[in-house]
Each structure stands twice: as structure tokens, then as C-alpha cells.
Enzyme design. Structure first.
Site, PDB file in Angstrom:
ATOM      1  N   TYR A 185     -25.098 -37.141  89.981  1.00 22.73           N
ATOM      2  CA  TYR A 185     -25.838 -36.745  88.781  1.00 22.73           C
ATOM      3  C   TYR A 185     -24.906 -36.100  87.764  1.00 22.73           C
ATOM      4  O   TYR A 185     -24.888 -36.469  86.582  1.00 22.73           O
ATOM      5  CB  TYR A 185     -26.967 -35.781  89.153  1.00 22.73           C
ATOM      6  CG  TYR A 185     -27.771 -35.306  87.971  1.00 22.73           C
ATOM      7  CD1 TYR A 185     -28.734 -36.123  87.389  1.00 22.73           C
ATOM      8  CD2 TYR A 185     -27.585 -34.033  87.433  1.00 22.73           C
ATOM      9  CE1 TYR A 185     -29.483 -35.702  86.309  1.00 22.73           C
ATOM     10  CE2 TYR A 185     -28.318 -33.594  86.346  1.00 22.73           C
ATOM     11  CZ  TYR A 185     -29.270 -34.434  85.792  1.00 22.73           C
ATOM     12  OH  TYR A 185     -30.008 -34.003  84.700  1.00 22.73           O
ATOM     13  N   TYR A 187      -5.675 -18.646  60.944  1.00 20.35           N
ATOM     14  CA  TYR A 187      -7.044 -19.134  60.741  1.00 20.35           C
ATOM     15  C   TYR A 187      -7.615 -19.701  62.045  1.00 20.35           C
ATOM     16  O   TYR A 187      -8.741 -19.382  62.437  1.00 20.35           O
ATOM     17  CB  TYR A 187      -7.070 -20.197  59.651  1.00 20.35           C
ATOM     18  CG  TYR A 187      -8.469 -20.629  59.267  1.00 20.35           C
ATOM     19  CD1 TYR A 187      -9.249 -19.844  58.430  1.00 20.35           C
ATOM     20  CD2 TYR A 187      -9.004 -21.815  59.762  1.00 20.35           C
ATOM     21  CE1 TYR A 187     -10.536 -20.234  58.090  1.00 20.35           C
ATOM     22  CE2 TYR A 187     -10.291 -22.213  59.423  1.00 20.35           C
ATOM     23  CZ  TYR A 187     -11.046 -21.420  58.581  1.00 20.35           C
ATOM     24  OH  TYR A 187     -12.331 -21.799  58.251  1.00 20.35           O
TER      25      TYR A 187
END
Length: 528
Positions: A147, A414
Site C-alpha cells: 500500500y 534568502y
């Protein structure tokens, strides 16, 4: 023109919520589920104009027959929701037959791929595919090999299809739900494979999600408001992935909380919304979006905030100030307390670019300038907003960046500041979830903002090269971020916390060598 949405797994918990969500937005429905699922009876209350079809997604011949049937309806396909899945068997590895493993992949990845491929052949620009993935595809779980691996495969396929089909104007996104109150989860509890009381203690919000909380995010991703979102995988898990320490994320809960069983009554009245960096660009667009919804705004920026607030109406407050001045921020919140008495939504948008200097030329002062504005001021405003948020509620939306996911050289300061914002979001979500508060990040790609125009004028960025790097072939608009922020702060996103929503035209989904889109001389607009 009425749009048509094909929804697989429509008879299940999330599937039925998807039918309601898309019907509410005026879509014509094609509901698909297994033979014997009762999907036709489930769809019947919505009216005779809607269609149903029974098929097993594990059988490619049945998928081919579906599309032959669909073509005979002479209908367009605007949206495909790949929601059907075979749930986890929870069998130990040594007791998992290969036939079971293969069957899971046949239903959970081969079936969605075939459905997406055939839907895309029939879609016009503006078409959307959304996939229901799982947090199991992101985090490891014992005894869930097939899964979890199939859901990880679906997440990867979401990104690769998004990058391939962006030039066709087709967007592909996914939602990765945590524990949701569905028949699948109920069966895990009934069979003793899941202890829901223990699960609730692991979730910062302290409850399992509702199917409608997944359906609302899937539907938003399929909407025009998400026109610049492609290749994004949105974790909707109550903050599960944001919690990373021993012990419990939430105190013990006695039974199922009311908000787990039914959608709370809709909030009435205007919210009080604080938006920093709101004098222009993304902040100003966000202000206009909240004002359009009737909220009361507090706009803050170095310049432009007072003018915009006056333009939007006398109920709004605009203040021009420097958020790195601690005393000024303290005065700001004292004034908010006096005039409004509370803050319901805090949007941390204020930010500055770095100096684009090579590392050998950067100083601690260069770093400090960027980090003070982008991180410390954001933390300060978040902290003070929390003091004014009503008990049991409140939302903080932090504006992140693609620059944290894929750092750019030499933009060290940044990128570091936006990585800090991402993790600060998760820390706050994990801490504040038990108080009923949500914290999320909206991460823009390159946007057509005044700040971007300034960087281009200074020769610091190459706009043509940037467009070629974006699968959608063009930069986004400030309004694209505004719509995402507004949705993230809304009740429709009530189980979305501690996670990131990328709004980047597919930038973070593209990993190939070379360019992501063709010639940029005539950027295409697929906002149909």
C-alpha cells in the site's frame, strides 16, 4: 458551460464527499466504483443528468470498456479524480503473497495511470487530474509495504505527469490524507489493526479527519482558483507529519470529538486578518482577496499599506512601519488589541531578497538583514498574533518559497530564510494543534510582482530562462498566491496544518535535464 468530473472510488467515504463537493460547485458527475458497490443508488439523489459506471480498476480491459462507454456519451471530461484504492492488508512481509502485492499495484497505480492517460487524451486546456495519495506514501509504516509503496509511486507519477502535460494546459495534483474517518479506517479499527484512540493522540489537532476535509482540498485543486498549482502533493493530516518527538502530540481524547463526526457550523461575521508586506505584489493581492470576502484587514508594510487600506474601505487599517523594529511591532499589536480586540488570521508575507553576492563576498551582516526580515519578524508577528487569537481557533499562513525546496546559488540568505519558515511552520503547527490552531506554508514559485521586476531590471535574474524552467511556461500572478492563502485560511482547509502548498507552475516537480517548457516568446495562459 457545465463541467464534467469523473470520480473513481465514488461509493467510499471520501468518494461520497467528493460527489457532494463537486455537485455543489455545479459539475456534472460520472461516479465510478466496483461492481456491487451500490454507486448508482448513491448517485441517484443528485439527479438523472449524472452518470454512474461499475468497474474494477485492477482490470485494464474494464478500463478500456469504460472509456468506450464514456465516448458514446458525447461528453467532455474536465476533471478526473483518481480516488479509488485498495487499502492496506497490514500483513507481515513474510506472509504477503506476491499476488496480493501485485494486485495492490494494479489497483493503486496501474489503474490511476490508465485512467489519467485516457482522460488526458480527451481533455482540453484547463483540464485537471487530482489523485488521492496517502501519508503512507511519504512516511514509513510497518506491514504496509504494498500500500505504502503504491502511494509513493502515485505521488511520483503525479509530479511526472504534471511536468509532461503542463504544456497541454493539463494540471495534475494530489492530496496525501492522514487518518480519515472512512469505512477503510473503520475496518482497520474493527479488525484490531488500528487503535484510533492512540491515533488521535499522535495528531496535533487531536482528531481524525472527515471525508469532506479531503474532498474540499481535492476540489479546490481542481478549481480555477488553483490554476497555477500543478505537481503539488498537499498533506492533509491534521499536522501528523509536523510532529517529530517522543510522546504524544495531543492529550488523550475521550471518544470521537464532535468535529471528527460532523462539519462544525459555518462561522458567521467578518474575520480580523493581519497581512504583512501588503503594500504591493502578493501582499496587496492577498489583501484584496480577503477584503472581497468581507473580512476586516490590518495591512502592514514599509510603504503602501496605508494607501491600500484607504482604498479598500474605512473598516480596514493600514500602517507603514519597519517590522525589524521590535518596539514598533509591539505598538502595532497594542493598537490592534485596542481597535479590533483579536486576530483571526495572520499572514506572514513580508520579505526581502538577498544581495546575490558570491559566498566569498557575503558577510554576517548580509545574512542578518535577510533573516531578520524574513524569519525573526515573522516569528515576532506570529507570537504576538497568538496572544490575540480567540481560544480554540486561529490560522497562521506563512509565505515560503520554492527557494527552500531547491536552493539557488548564490541566494544563500534568502533560501536559508525560507527553509527556516517551512520548519517554523511545522514547529508551530505541532505546538498549537492541541489548541485548535492551524499553521501552514504557501510556497510561491516565480510570480509577476514588482519585486521580480526589480530583480530583472537589475540584471539579477533572466526571465526568459526562468520561463523555460517552469513546466507551465510562464510565471504566476500575485492573485494565484492570494487565492491559495485565502483557501488555506478558510474552513474548507480545516484539516490542513503543518504542511506546504506549492504554487509554482510545476517548478518543484521538474527533475529532468534541460528545459521544462518550449519557446517562451508567447507564454500560454491555461486559466480556462
Amino acid at each position: 458551460m457545465t463541467k464534467l468530473a469523473i470520480i473513481t472510488g465514488a461509493a467510499g467515504g471520501i468518494g461520497q464527499a467528493l460527489l457532494a463537493e463537486f455537485a455543489e460547485t455545479g459539475h456534472r458527475l460520472v461516479a465510478v466504483d466496483l461492481p456491487g458497490s451500490g454507486v448508482a443508488e448513491i448517485l441517484a439523489p443528485y439527479g438523472a443528468e449524472h452518470l454512474s459506471y461499475e468497474l474494477d480498476l485492477g482490470d485494464e480491459a474494464q478500463i478500456a470498456a469504460f472509456w468506450s462507454w464514456f465516448d458514446a456519451q458525447n461528453a467532455p471530461v474536465d476533471v478526473l479524480v483518481n480516488n479509488a484504492a485498495l487499502g492496506p492488508s497490514m500483513a507481515p512481509t513474510l506472509e504477503t503473497p506476491l499476488s496480493d502485492f501485485r494486485r495492490t499495484f494494479q489497483v493503486n497505480i496501474y489503474g490511476p495511470f490508465a485512467m489519467a492517460r485516457e482522460a488526458a487524451k480527451r481533455m482540453q486546456p484547463g483540464g485537471v487530474i487530482v489523485n488521492t495519495a496517502s501519508q503512507a506514501g511519504v512516511l514509513g509504516n510497518p506491514r504496509r509495504n504494498a500500500y505504502a509503496a503504491s502511494k509513493a509511486a502515485l505521488i511520483s507519477m503525479t509530479k511526472s505527469l504534471a511536468a509532461e502535460w503542463a504544456s497541454k494546459g493539463i494540471r495534475v495534483n494530489a492530496v496525501a490524507p492522514g487518518y480519515i474517518r472512512t469505512p477503510m479506517v473503520a475496518e482497520l479499527e474493527r479488525s484490531g489493526k488500528a487503535d484510533l484512540a492512540l491515533v488521535r493522540q499522535r495528531i496535533p489537532l487531536g482528531r481524525i479527519g472527515r471525508p469532506d476535509e479531503i474532498a474540499s482540498v481535492l476540489a479546490w485543486l481542481a478549481s480555477p482558483q488553483a490554476r497555477y498549482v500543478t505537481g503539488s502533493v498537499v498533506a492533509v493530516d491534521g499536522g501528523w507529519q509536523a510532529f517529530n518527538q517522543p510522546g504524544h502530540a495531543h492529550p488523550p481524547v475521550d471518544g470521537a470529538p464532535p468535529a471528527e463526526l460532523a462539519r462544525p457550523a459555518a462561522r458567521e461575521g467578518a474575520r480580523v486578518v493581519l497581512i504583512t508586506g501588503s503594500g504591493r505584489g502578493i501582499g496587496a493581492a492577498t489583501a484584496r482577496r480577503f477584503a472581497k470576502a468581507g473580512d476586516s484587514l490590518i495591512l502592514v508594510d514599509r510603504e503602501g499599506a496605508e494607501v491600500l487600506a484607504a482604498e479598500l474601505g474605512p473598516q480596514h487599517l493600514g500602517l507603514n512601519l519597519d517590522l525589524t523594529e521590535d518596539a514598533a511591532v509591539e505598538r502595532l499589536f497594542a493598537g490592534i488589541a485596542a481597535r479590533f480586540g483579536r486576530v483571526d488570521v495572520m499572514v506572514n508575507n513580508a520579505a526581502v531578497a538577498d544581495q546575490f553576492k558570491p559566498a566569498f563576498e557575503q558577510s554576517g551582516e548580509d545574512l542578518a538583514r535577510t533573516l531578520e526580515v524574513n524569519v525573526t519578524a515573522a516569528f515576532h508577528c506570529a507570537r504576538e498574533s497568538l496572544r490575540l487569537m480567540p481560544a480554540g481557533g486561529g490560522v497562521i499562513v506563512n509565505i515560503g518559497s520554492i527557494n527552500s525546496f531547491l536552493p539557488f546559488a548564490p541566494r544563500h540568505a534568502y533560501g536559508a530564510s525560507k527553509a527556516a519558515i517551512d520548519v517554523m511552520t511545522r514547529c508551530l503547527a505541532a505546538e498549537l494543534g492541541p489548541e485548535g490552531r492551524r499553521v501552514v506554508t504557501v510556497a510561491p514559485g516565480y510570480m509577476r510582482t514588482p519585486a521580480t521586476a526589480d530583480l530583472e531590471a537589475q540584471g539579477r535574474i533572466d526571465i526568459k530562462a526562468i520561463r523555460r524552467r517552469i513546466p507551465m511556461g510562464d510565471m504566476g500572478r500575485p492573485e494565484d498566491i492570494a487565492d491559495a492563502v485565502w483557501f488555506a485560511a478558510s474552513e474548507k482547509a480545516s484539516y490542513f496544518s503543518g504542511a506546504i502548498l506549492y504554487v509554482d507552475g510545476g517548478w518543484t516537480s521538474f527533475g529532468n535535464a534541460g528545459v521544462a517548457s518550449g519557446d517562451d516568446s508567447d507564454p500560454q495562459d491555461f486559466s480556462l
